[in-house]
Write an enzyme that holds these catalytic residues in place. Structure first.
Site, PDB file in Angstrom:
ATOM      1  N   GLU A  11       0.834  -1.211   0.000  1.00 61.64           N
ATOM      2  CA  GLU A  11       0.000   0.000   0.000  1.00 61.64           C
ATOM      3  C   GLU A  11       0.869   1.262   0.000  1.00 61.64           C
ATOM      4  OE1 GLU A  11      -2.748  -0.559   3.257  1.00 61.64           O
ATOM      5  OE2 GLU A  11      -4.001  -1.858   2.041  1.00 61.64           O
ATOM      6  N   GLU A  66      -5.075  -8.867  -0.594  1.00 61.71           N
ATOM      7  CA  GLU A  66      -5.710  -8.701   0.716  1.00 61.71           C
ATOM      8  C   GLU A  66      -7.197  -8.506   0.521  1.00 61.71           C
ATOM      9  OE1 GLU A  66      -4.308  -5.838   3.561  1.00 61.71           O
ATOM     10  OE2 GLU A  66      -2.227  -6.137   2.940  1.00 61.71           O
TER      11      GLU A  66
HETATM   12  C1  BG6 Z   1      -4.283  -3.355   4.934  1.00 54.31           C
HETATM   13  C2  BG6 Z   1      -2.874  -3.536   5.452  1.00 54.31           C
HETATM   14  O1  BG6 Z   1      -4.516  -2.045   4.645  1.00 54.31           O
HETATM   15  O2  BG6 Z   1      -5.324  -3.672   5.797  1.00 54.31           O
HETATM   16  C3  BG6 Z   1      -2.724  -4.613   6.514  1.00 54.31           C
HETATM   17  O3  BG6 Z   1      -1.996  -3.814   4.389  1.00 54.31           O
HETATM   18  C4  BG6 Z   1      -3.883  -4.494   7.495  1.00 54.31           C
HETATM   19  O4  BG6 Z   1      -1.477  -4.488   7.118  1.00 54.31           O
HETATM   20  C5  BG6 Z   1      -5.172  -4.737   6.726  1.00 54.31           C
HETATM   21  O5  BG6 Z   1      -3.783  -5.346   8.581  1.00 54.31           O
HETATM   22  C6  BG6 Z   1      -6.423  -4.803   7.565  1.00 54.31           C
HETATM   23  O6  BG6 Z   1      -6.542  -3.648   8.336  1.00 54.31           O
HETATM   24  P1  BG6 Z   1      -6.693  -3.699   9.912  1.00 54.31           P
HETATM   25  O7  BG6 Z   1      -6.528  -2.316  10.331  1.00 54.31           O
HETATM   26  O8  BG6 Z   1      -8.030  -4.242  10.175  1.00 54.31           O
HETATM   27  O9  BG6 Z   1      -5.613  -4.600  10.397  1.00 54.31           O
END
Ligand code: BG6
Length: 487
Positions: free
Chosen positions: A190, A385
């Site tokens: 990101e 992701e």
């Molecule tokens: C993404 C990141 O934006 O979201 C991860 O690359 C992150 O590192 C994931 O964990 C989920 O977000 P969160 O804040 O729920 O952990």
């Protein structure tokens, strides 16, 4: 039967800083994430405040190396000591690929060291060998919120041009070492997030720049990351024949709240902000609209001779992204309810449900994203992701997470639609996170994403034992059938 393409890379995603633990073992140095403080009174409607880190916070973190409660990323889910067990579970689900990151500070504890730390290099050798045992391909992020802390304290993080050289050295070291073991790489997780959380992504602390426009500082650091990313792509291709290197963006999605042209214009403008970063890494040059933004906001980026050529010459091979949610925008926000999203706030969409953390669940938005990205770039896409953070309950060794299965089922259907009906080329999918780990935005363990439950709470208490959730068995079937049609 509607199936995913043959050889589709199914798997799961993680990051060292949120998972490994062992933060001061094996010669590892401090990383910025080791100083990320838990906020137990977490307010998801106030992300900005949560991401603020000051020099005083760092002093305090450094003064308390024994504190694992307030700094939960120091223990993560303890993958550092459990990796064999975890990889065995991934293999049991049928993973073809496993996304992980290398903690830069395990390899170069201070970032600027001349020689790498052999123990750190050996740890990832062991992890890759274990993956190989089960024919799981590693997909490695070179930098996922893990700049060595020394680069912040001695160089002001990615604001310093010198950090490009340190990163090059790190990339050359890991590419040489793992050239026979890792084919798929991502440069910066990101890369756009440096604007939303400058400290975690770029090692930037606002109070260290008292006389500067901090927005300009962030964009300057991002420029250095773009150059570094292009150089990393070059190095990777030179050392590893056939390597595939991708960029990685946060695919946020903004819909116009109404069909008022003003709202549509606003959503278009917001979406350009999202694409600016992948445009730069795919086309190898800054888009004109980002340059206009710099000009209109008096932002001056210092480039060195050759930067433009490097960025142009070494674009990425594929485009990867995270996708969790969508939200709305309106020219006039009066009276419209707001809700949280992936480290941003947005307007609530009356047609969408939300997670317990306010992130609006929108599977069709994933299809829209795939189509938009593919039409724009004509490059293979990789969803690296996507997932649901939820409060799971472990009862008698079981977790009945039907809500998570439902989330995935709907998203996978939209992926199939995008592939089969819209002609999108999708290389693979890694869910975030395949095993419970520490949340980035809230630093909670209780915001669980995994197919595998890890028995640890927000304060680090627990056995760290692993349990298969119901979604574990469901995902195993999806991978086995390469389809949703088994149900
Ligand atoms: C993404 C990141 O934006 O979201 C991860 O690359 C992150 O590192 C994931 O964990 C989920 O977000 P969160 O804040 O729920 O952990």
């Amino acid at each position: 039967m509607r199936t995913f393409p043959e050889g589709f890379l199914w798997g799961g995603a993680t990051a060292a800083n949120q998972m490994e633990g062992g933060w001061n073992e094996g010669g590892k140095g401090w990383s910025v994430s080791d100083c990320a403080r838990a906020k137990f009174d977490v307010d998801v409607k106030n992300y900005e405040k949560q991401n603020e880190i000051t020099s005083k916070d760092i002093e305090e973190a450094l003064a308390h190396p024994e504190d694992m409660v307030n700094y939960p990323k120091r223990h993560g889910n303890d993958f550092y000591h459990h990796y064999k067990e975890d990889i065995k579970l991934f293999a049991e689900m049928g993973f073809k690929v496993f996304r992980m990151s290398i903690a830069w500070s395990r390899i170069f504890p201070n970032g600027d060291d001349v020689t790498p730390n052999e123990e750190g290099l050996q740890f990832y050798d062991d992890v890759f060998d274990e993956l190989k045992k089960y024919n799981i391909e590693p997909l490695v992020t070179m930098s996922h919120y893990e700049p060595p802390l020394n680069l912040t304290l001695s160089y002001d993080g990615w604001y310093s041009r010198e950090v490009i050289g340190f990163f090059e050295n790190y990339v050359r070291t890991i590419c040489e070492r793992y050239k026979d073991k890792v084919k798929y790489w991502l440069t910066f997780n990101e890369v756009d997030s440096i604007i939303r959380h400058p400290y975690t992504t770029g090692g930037l602390i606002k109070d260290r720049f008292p006389n500067k426009n901090f927005e300009e500082v962030c964009y300057q650091a991002m420029h250095h990351q773009f150059v570094a990313s292009a150089l990393a792509t070059k190095i990777c291709h030179e050392i590893i024949p056939g390597a595939k290197v991708g960029c990685m963006i946060t695919k946020l999605s903004y819909y116009p709240m109404t069909c008022k042209p003003e709202d549509i214009l606003k959503s278009q403008q917001m979406m350009r902000n999202i694409y600016a970063y992948s445009d730069t890494q795919v086309f190898g040059e800054y888009p004109s609209y980002l340059l206009s933004y710099y000009k209109n906001h008096d932002i001056h980026i210092h480039k060195e001779a050759g930067d433009d050529e490097i960025m142009k010459k070494y674009p990425v091979d594929f485009v990867s992204f995270s996708y969790y949610m969508s939200s709305c925008v309106a020219e006039d926000e009066t009276g419209i309810e707001k809700t949280a999203g992936n480290t941003v706030m947005g307007l609530k969409n009356p047609y969408l449900p939300s997670s317990e953390w306010g992130w609006q669940i929108d599977p069709i938005g994933l299809r829209i994203s795939l189509v938009e990205l593919y039409d724009r770039y004509r490059k293979p896409l990789f969803i690296v992701e996507n997932g649901l953070g939820a409060k799971d309950e472990l009862i008698d060794g079981k977790v009945h997470d039907e809500y998570r299965i439902d989330y995935y089922r709907k998203h996978f259907k939209c992926m199939l639609d995008a592939i089969i009906e819209d002609g999108v080329e999708l290389m693979g999918y890694t869910s975030w996170a395949c095993i419970d780990l520490i949340s980035e935005s809230t630093k909670q363990m209780s915001k669980r994403y995994g197919f595998i439950y890890v028995d640890v709470d927000d304060y680090g208490n627990g056995t760290y034992d692993r349990y298969r959730k119901d979604s574990f068995y469901w995902y195993q079937k999806v991978i086995h059938h390469n389809s949703l049609d088994f149900e």
